[in-house]
Design an enzyme around this catalytic site. Structure first.
Site, short mmCIF file in Angstrom:
data_model
loop_
_atom_site.label_atom_id
_atom_site.label_comp_id
_atom_site.label_asym_id
_atom_site.label_seq_id
_atom_site.Cartn_x
_atom_site.Cartn_y
_atom_site.Cartn_z
CG ASP A 18 -25.54 -38.20 -50.17
OD1 ASP A 18 -26.56 -38.01 -50.85
OD2 ASP A 18 -24.82 -37.28 -49.76
CG ASN A 20 -29.01 -43.00 -54.30
OD1 ASN A 20 -28.20 -43.87 -54.54
ND2 ASN A 20 -29.54 -42.83 -53.10
CG HIS A 35 -33.77 -42.52 -55.18
ND1 HIS A 35 -32.74 -42.15 -54.33
CD2 HIS A 35 -34.49 -41.40 -55.39
CE1 HIS A 35 -32.86 -40.85 -54.05
NE2 HIS A 35 -33.91 -40.38 -54.69
CG ASN A 66 -34.95 -38.16 -47.32
OD1 ASN A 66 -34.38 -39.21 -47.03
ND2 ASN A 66 -34.26 -37.06 -47.62
C1 FPP Z 1 -29.79 -39.70 -50.65
O1 FPP Z 1 -29.21 -39.51 -51.93
C2 FPP Z 1 -30.58 -40.93 -50.68
C3 FPP Z 1 -31.89 -41.06 -50.37
C4 FPP Z 1 -32.70 -39.92 -49.90
C5 FPP Z 1 -32.61 -42.35 -50.50
C6 FPP Z 1 -31.78 -43.60 -50.33
C7 FPP Z 1 -32.61 -44.77 -50.62
C8 FPP Z 1 -32.29 -45.77 -51.48
C9 FPP Z 1 -30.99 -45.87 -52.18
C10 FPP Z 1 -33.27 -46.88 -51.73
C11 FPP Z 1 -33.00 -47.99 -50.77
C12 FPP Z 1 -33.89 -49.11 -51.05
C13 FPP Z 1 -34.26 -50.03 -50.15
C14 FPP Z 1 -35.10 -51.13 -50.61
C15 FPP Z 1 -33.86 -49.99 -48.75
P1 FPP Z 1 -29.63 -38.30 -52.86
O2 FPP Z 1 -30.59 -38.80 -53.86
O3 FPP Z 1 -30.07 -37.17 -52.01
O4 FPP Z 1 -28.31 -37.97 -53.59
P2 FPP Z 1 -27.90 -36.58 -54.24
O5 FPP Z 1 -27.22 -35.83 -53.13
O6 FPP Z 1 -26.97 -36.99 -55.33
O7 FPP Z 1 -29.12 -35.88 -54.75
#
Ligand code: FPP
Length: 237
Positions: A18, A20, A35, A66
């Site tokens: 979480d 990203n 991401h 998602n």
């Molecule tokens: C939640 O953080 C994260 C996700 C919905 C996606 C996570 C996926 C990856 C990091 C890519 C992984 C890659 C591979 C190849 C397995 P958010 O973006 O919702 O964070 P925020 O709360 O800051 O918005």
């Protein structure tokens, strides 16, 4: 920081990747850049887990919820997943077994087939099992198991008294895997968000304010030392 006690390592660690989007927004970049950076952290941390002897690791890469995200964000995540599927073909030498948790069919026939193929071709590797939760939800996992059990009961393959915890566990996407010992959630949020609901019944939780793209091996060491110091009672005394 003290070296991690190898005797007290968790067998199975789950990571909720979480923060990203916030990582990118803080830098004035589009969320998808977060991401991209998070995918780099995923590779780095998976490699480190293998190096220090973790046997099972699960990364929450895409939840059943998602799909509701903006189209270009979902598109970028699919691109990152496909990039990884390409790259992982050469992972035989890594002795890592790959397992996908969730309903693959939502990714389309071609991608789903590649995922199944990778699971098959890596099934004999026993260095570490890397589980990627993709189109995964803990409730969906349980529902899917319940449907399977109901089907067996309807076909009279099992009796009501055969339905126990081990049968349910064996019908989950994580069949054959140990329950999670430690769940790590970065980014300051303190919730489970539909991740490994059944499998985390006795898991320890580690929360940190670090955003996933900034998560390091050193921070994992800190989580492991914290875990090693905990007294796990599994409902006993
Ligand atoms: C939640 O953080 C994260 C996700 C919905 C996606 C996570 C996926 C990856 C990091 C890519 C992984 C890659 C591979 C190849 C397995 P958010 O973006 O919702 O964070 P925020 O709360 O800051 O918005």
């Amino acid at each position: 920081m003290a070296a991690v006690d190898k005797e007290k390592l968790p067998v199975h660690i789950g990571f909720i990747m979480d923060g990203n989007g916030r990582w990118a927004q803080k830098r004035g970049m589009p969320r998808k850049m977060g991401h991209r950076e998070g995918a780099r952290t995923f590779r780095k941390i998976a490699k480190y887990c293998k190096k220090i002897g973790i046997k099972y690791v699960t990364f929450y890469a895409f939840s059943t919820e998602n799909w509701k995200r903006p189209e270009d964000e979902v598109k970028e995540l699919m691109r990152l997943f496909n990039e990884y599927l390409d790259e992982v073909q050469d992972y035989a030498k890594e002795n890592t077994r790959l397992v996908f948790l969730g309903d693959k069919s939502a990714f389309g026939k071609q991608m789903a087939e590649r995922m199944t193929e990778l699971e098959k071709s890596s099934s004999g590797f026993d260095g570490m099992t890397l589980m990627l939760a993709m189109n995964y939800g803990g409730r969906d996992d349980i529902l899917h198991a319940v449907r399977g059990i109901a089907d067996m009961a309807a076909k009279k393959e099992i009796k009501l008294s055969d339905i126990d915890e081990s049968l349910v566990s064996s019908m989950l996407y994580t069949k054959g895997m140990p329950d999670a010992d430690l769940i790590i959630r970065p980014s300051g949020e303190k919730r489970i968000s539909n991740f490994l609901l059944w499998q985390s019944a006795y898991a320890e939780f580690y929360f940190t304010d670090t955003l996933w793209p900034d998560f390091t091996e050193k921070e994992l060491d800190a989580a492991l030392n914290d875990f090693a110091a905990r007294s796990r009672r599994f409902g006993g005394v």
